[in-house]
Design a protein around this motif. Structure first.
Motif, PDB file in Angstrom:
ATOM      1  N   ILE A  16      39.296  49.709  49.467  1.00  0.00           N
ATOM      2  CA  ILE A  16      39.549  49.552  48.033  1.00  0.00           C
ATOM      3  C   ILE A  16      40.853  48.804  47.801  1.00  0.00           C
ATOM      4  CG2 ILE A  16      40.075  50.802  45.911  1.00  0.00           C
ATOM      5  CD1 ILE A  16      38.146  52.978  46.846  1.00  0.00           C
ATOM      6  N   ARG A  17      41.869  49.158  48.583  1.00  0.00           N
ATOM      7  CA  ARG A  17      43.162  48.466  48.453  1.00  0.00           C
ATOM      8  C   ARG A  17      43.029  46.987  48.801  1.00  0.00           C
ATOM      9  NH1 ARG A  17      45.372  53.285  50.738  1.00  0.00           N
ATOM     10  NH2 ARG A  17      45.397  52.307  52.791  1.00  0.00           N
ATOM     11  N   THR A  18      42.237  46.693  49.833  1.00  0.00           N
ATOM     12  CA  THR A  18      42.037  45.295  50.239  1.00  0.00           C
ATOM     13  C   THR A  18      41.353  44.499  49.131  1.00  0.00           C
ATOM     14  OG1 THR A  18      41.852  45.934  52.570  1.00  0.00           O
ATOM     15  CG2 THR A  18      40.972  43.784  51.963  1.00  0.00           C
ATOM     16  N   VAL A  19      40.307  45.107  48.547  1.00  0.00           N
ATOM     17  CA  VAL A  19      39.581  44.432  47.462  1.00  0.00           C
ATOM     18  C   VAL A  19      40.487  44.227  46.251  1.00  0.00           C
ATOM     19  CG1 VAL A  19      37.710  44.685  45.793  1.00  0.00           C
ATOM     20  CG2 VAL A  19      37.307  45.231  48.191  1.00  0.00           C
ATOM     21  N   LEU A  20      41.258  45.255  45.908  1.00  0.00           N
ATOM     22  CA  LEU A  20      42.164  45.140  44.761  1.00  0.00           C
ATOM     23  C   LEU A  20      43.237  44.085  45.018  1.00  0.00           C
ATOM     24  CD1 LEU A  20      42.644  48.893  43.723  1.00  0.00           C
ATOM     25  CD2 LEU A  20      41.339  47.126  42.523  1.00  0.00           C
ATOM     26  N   PHE A  21      43.756  44.046  46.243  1.00  0.00           N
ATOM     27  CA  PHE A  21      44.756  43.035  46.585  1.00  0.00           C
ATOM     28  C   PHE A  21      44.153  41.635  46.495  1.00  0.00           C
ATOM     29  CE2 PHE A  21      46.577  40.195  49.794  1.00  0.00           C
ATOM     30  CZ  PHE A  21      47.906  40.161  49.379  1.00  0.00           C
ATOM     31  N   ARG A  78      41.572  40.624  44.703  1.00  0.00           N
ATOM     32  CA  ARG A  78      41.332  40.241  43.308  1.00  0.00           C
ATOM     33  C   ARG A  78      42.640  39.975  42.579  1.00  0.00           C
ATOM     34  NH1 ARG A  78      36.019  43.769  41.338  1.00  0.00           N
ATOM     35  NH2 ARG A  78      34.691  43.062  43.059  1.00  0.00           N
ATOM     36  N   GLY A  79      43.675  40.723  42.942  1.00  0.00           N
ATOM     37  CA  GLY A  79      44.998  40.448  42.372  1.00  0.00           C
ATOM     38  C   GLY A  79      45.505  39.078  42.781  1.00  0.00           C
ATOM     39  N   ALA A  80      45.228  38.699  44.040  1.00  0.00           N
ATOM     40  CA  ALA A  80      45.628  37.378  44.525  1.00  0.00           C
ATOM     41  C   ALA A  80      44.918  36.280  43.739  1.00  0.00           C
ATOM     42  CB  ALA A  80      45.312  37.246  46.018  1.00  0.00           C
ATOM     43  N   LEU A  81      43.617  36.469  43.479  1.00  0.00           N
ATOM     44  CA  LEU A  81      42.865  35.473  42.706  1.00  0.00           C
ATOM     45  C   LEU A  81      43.343  35.405  41.263  1.00  0.00           C
ATOM     46  CD1 LEU A  81      39.243  36.102  44.038  1.00  0.00           C
ATOM     47  CD2 LEU A  81      40.753  34.190  44.581  1.00  0.00           C
ATOM     48  N   LEU A  82      43.717  36.560  40.712  1.00  0.00           N
ATOM     49  CA  LEU A  82      44.249  36.571  39.343  1.00  0.00           C
ATOM     50  C   LEU A  82      45.574  35.809  39.288  1.00  0.00           C
ATOM     51  CD1 LEU A  82      43.702  37.680  36.488  1.00  0.00           C
ATOM     52  CD2 LEU A  82      45.088  39.673  37.097  1.00  0.00           C
ATOM     53  N   CYS A  83      46.388  35.960  40.339  1.00  0.00           N
ATOM     54  CA  CYS A  83      47.645  35.194  40.421  1.00  0.00           C
ATOM     55  C   CYS A  83      47.364  33.699  40.486  1.00  0.00           C
ATOM     56  CB  CYS A  83      48.447  35.628  41.652  1.00  0.00           C
ATOM     57  SG  CYS A  83      49.241  37.238  41.488  1.00  0.00           S
ATOM     58  N   ILE A 132      42.850  33.686  50.755  1.00  0.00           N
ATOM     59  CA  ILE A 132      42.906  35.118  51.052  1.00  0.00           C
ATOM     60  C   ILE A 132      42.018  35.896  50.086  1.00  0.00           C
ATOM     61  CG2 ILE A 132      44.411  37.161  51.046  1.00  0.00           C
ATOM     62  CD1 ILE A 132      46.701  35.313  51.904  1.00  0.00           C
ATOM     63  N   GLY A 133      42.137  35.592  48.797  1.00  0.00           N
ATOM     64  CA  GLY A 133      41.375  36.313  47.786  1.00  0.00           C
ATOM     65  C   GLY A 133      39.878  36.161  47.935  1.00  0.00           C
ATOM     66  N   GLN A 134      39.415  34.931  48.200  1.00  0.00           N
ATOM     67  CA  GLN A 134      37.978  34.702  48.298  1.00  0.00           C
ATOM     68  C   GLN A 134      37.373  35.269  49.580  1.00  0.00           C
ATOM     69  OE1 GLN A 134      38.075  30.299  47.027  1.00  0.00           O
ATOM     70  NE2 GLN A 134      36.231  31.072  46.038  1.00  0.00           N
ATOM     71  N   LYS A 135      38.214  35.505  50.575  1.00  0.00           N
ATOM     72  CA  LYS A 135      37.726  36.079  51.832  1.00  0.00           C
ATOM     73  C   LYS A 135      37.256  37.514  51.633  1.00  0.00           C
ATOM     74  CE  LYS A 135      39.055  36.796  56.661  1.00  0.00           C
ATOM     75  NZ  LYS A 135      40.129  36.635  57.685  1.00  0.00           N
ATOM     76  N   TYR A 136      37.893  38.243  50.721  1.00  0.00           N
ATOM     77  CA  TYR A 136      37.584  39.661  50.525  1.00  0.00           C
ATOM     78  C   TYR A 136      37.000  39.954  49.135  1.00  0.00           C
ATOM     79  CZ  TYR A 136      40.583  40.035  54.618  1.00  0.00           C
ATOM     80  OH  TYR A 136      41.141  39.884  55.873  1.00  0.00           O
ATOM     81  N   THR A 137      36.497  38.920  48.450  1.00  0.00           N
ATOM     82  CA  THR A 137      35.918  39.087  47.120  1.00  0.00           C
ATOM     83  C   THR A 137      34.562  38.410  47.078  1.00  0.00           C
ATOM     84  OG1 THR A 137      38.150  39.007  46.182  1.00  0.00           O
ATOM     85  CG2 THR A 137      36.314  38.775  44.647  1.00  0.00           C
ATOM     86  N   ASP A 138      33.577  39.059  46.469  1.00  0.00           N
ATOM     87  CA  ASP A 138      32.263  38.442  46.355  1.00  0.00           C
ATOM     88  C   ASP A 138      32.351  37.211  45.459  1.00  0.00           C
ATOM     89  OD1 ASP A 138      31.052  39.331  43.430  1.00  0.00           O
ATOM     90  OD2 ASP A 138      32.447  40.803  44.260  1.00  0.00           O
ATOM     91  N   PRO A 139      31.494  36.194  45.702  1.00  0.00           N
ATOM     92  CA  PRO A 139      31.593  34.922  44.975  1.00  0.00           C
ATOM     93  C   PRO A 139      31.536  35.065  43.456  1.00  0.00           C
ATOM     94  CG  PRO A 139      30.121  34.710  46.848  1.00  0.00           C
ATOM     95  CD  PRO A 139      30.457  36.158  46.736  1.00  0.00           C
ATOM     96  N   SER A 140      30.690  35.967  42.950  1.00  0.00           N
ATOM     97  CA  SER A 140      30.561  36.133  41.504  1.00  0.00           C
ATOM     98  C   SER A 140      31.867  36.618  40.889  1.00  0.00           C
ATOM     99  CB  SER A 140      29.429  37.120  41.188  1.00  0.00           C
ATOM    100  OG  SER A 140      29.335  37.335  39.803  1.00  0.00           O
TER     101      SER A 140
END
Length: 305
Positions: free
Chosen positions: A8-13, A15-20, A234-242
């Motif tokens: 969960i922490r990895t996914v949140l990190f 998504r936070g990276a993509l938001l940045c 980094i963000g796209q590696k641990y986040t689903d494409p949608s």
């Protein structure tokens, strides 16, 4: 439980990276408009791409040993598209508001499937067509005046969107089977070379160095280009494409937000409606509404149990 929390922490990190990344990209046109008041636009681009290329080269110098003629040709085509996109966008924002320019440039997401159709004969689906219709309506509301004309700044922003789409298609076609890090270095290098050549040939005004211009150039080079690329990977590696598409599409929203704060960009109902249609078109084109189908499927499974 500890493993679950770690995931969960990895996914949140991520998504936070993509938001940045979305926030950084959204701020870039405000910085460009402010910095271009001191530095000519092509010189600013040359500085931006040269520094970004140098940083990436320093980080992975050994990888460059595999560069051959095929890499150089592919890098040239991709670099030309990238330079055209950023060059037109940078010049266009000088006569337009950053937020509006950010939204109009984002139409590249809608254009990409149709360019793929022309290049790869991959026909757009119903979601792409719906997105195109909504995008055209949004552009009409946001840019077309009562006498059916479009300003120079808006026209250049839309044209840059076409070349951003061409850049994505060129990466898919000419970067296939190649190291993405090397392709990134080469496209930055070619973009820097094109920028220097045209800047030396066309820009004869004096360069007015200032502390703001220097920091603006460094921010665009290191943060908006180098750091954003790293965070995106980094963000796209641990986040689903949608989910990644939805988060990154917030770039245009951040663009409006920063422009309203720092440039006091005025918004009215017609503009907001146009932006909303464009943003909806981008979401549909990028995600094909998969997040809605996922929610419906989840509810259906819960009802059956």
């Amino acid at each position: 439980m500890a493993f679950l929390n770690q995931n969960i922490r990895t996914v949140l990190f991520a998504r936070g990276a993509l938001l940045c990344v979305a926030a950084i990209w959204g701020s870039s046109l405000v910085v460009v408009k402010n910095t271009a008041n001191s530095l000519p636009p092509l010189f600013l681009l040359a500085m931006r791409f040269t520094l970004a290329c140098a940083v990436l080269c320093a980080a992975s110098f050994r990888k460059l040993k595999v560069v051959n003629r095929d890499y150089l040709k592919s890098g040239a085509v991709i670099g030309l598209c990238l330079f055209s996109a950023y060059g037109i966008q940078t010049i266009g924002v000088l006569s337009a508001m950053p937020g509006k320019s950010a939204f109009l440039s984002s139409v590249y997401c809608v254009i990409v499937p149709f360019l793929f159709w022309a290049v790869e004969k991959r026909q757009p689906d119903r979601y792409n067509i719906l997105a195109a219709v909504l995008c055209i309506l949004g552009i009409g509301l946001a840019s077309v005046t009562e006498d059916f004309s479009i300003s120079k700044g808006d026209s250049l922003a839309l044209l840059s969107g076409f070349f951003f789409a061409a850049h994505i298609v060129s990466v898919a076609k000419f970067g296939k089977g190649k190291d993405p890090f090397i392709i990134t270095i080469l496209q930055f290098g070619y973009s820097a070379a094109f920028s220097w050549l045209l800047s030396l040939a066309l820009e004869h005004e004096a360069i007015q160095w200032s502390q703001g211009a220097l920091w603006g150039g460094l921010y665009l080079s290191i943060v908006c280009t180098g750091a954003a690329l790293l965070l995106q990977n980094i963000g796209q590696k641990y986040t689903d494409p949608s989910s990644a598409s939805i988060i990154l599409s917030l770039e245009s929203v951040f663009g409006i937000l920063f422009s309203a704060i720092f440039y006091h960009e005025a918004l009215n109902l017609r503009l907001v409606t146009g932006f909303a249609l464009i943003f909806t078109a981008v979401l549909i084109s990028e995600t094909k509404l998969s997040f809605i189908r996922h929610i419906r499927g989840k509810r259906h499974a819960e009802n059956e149990t």
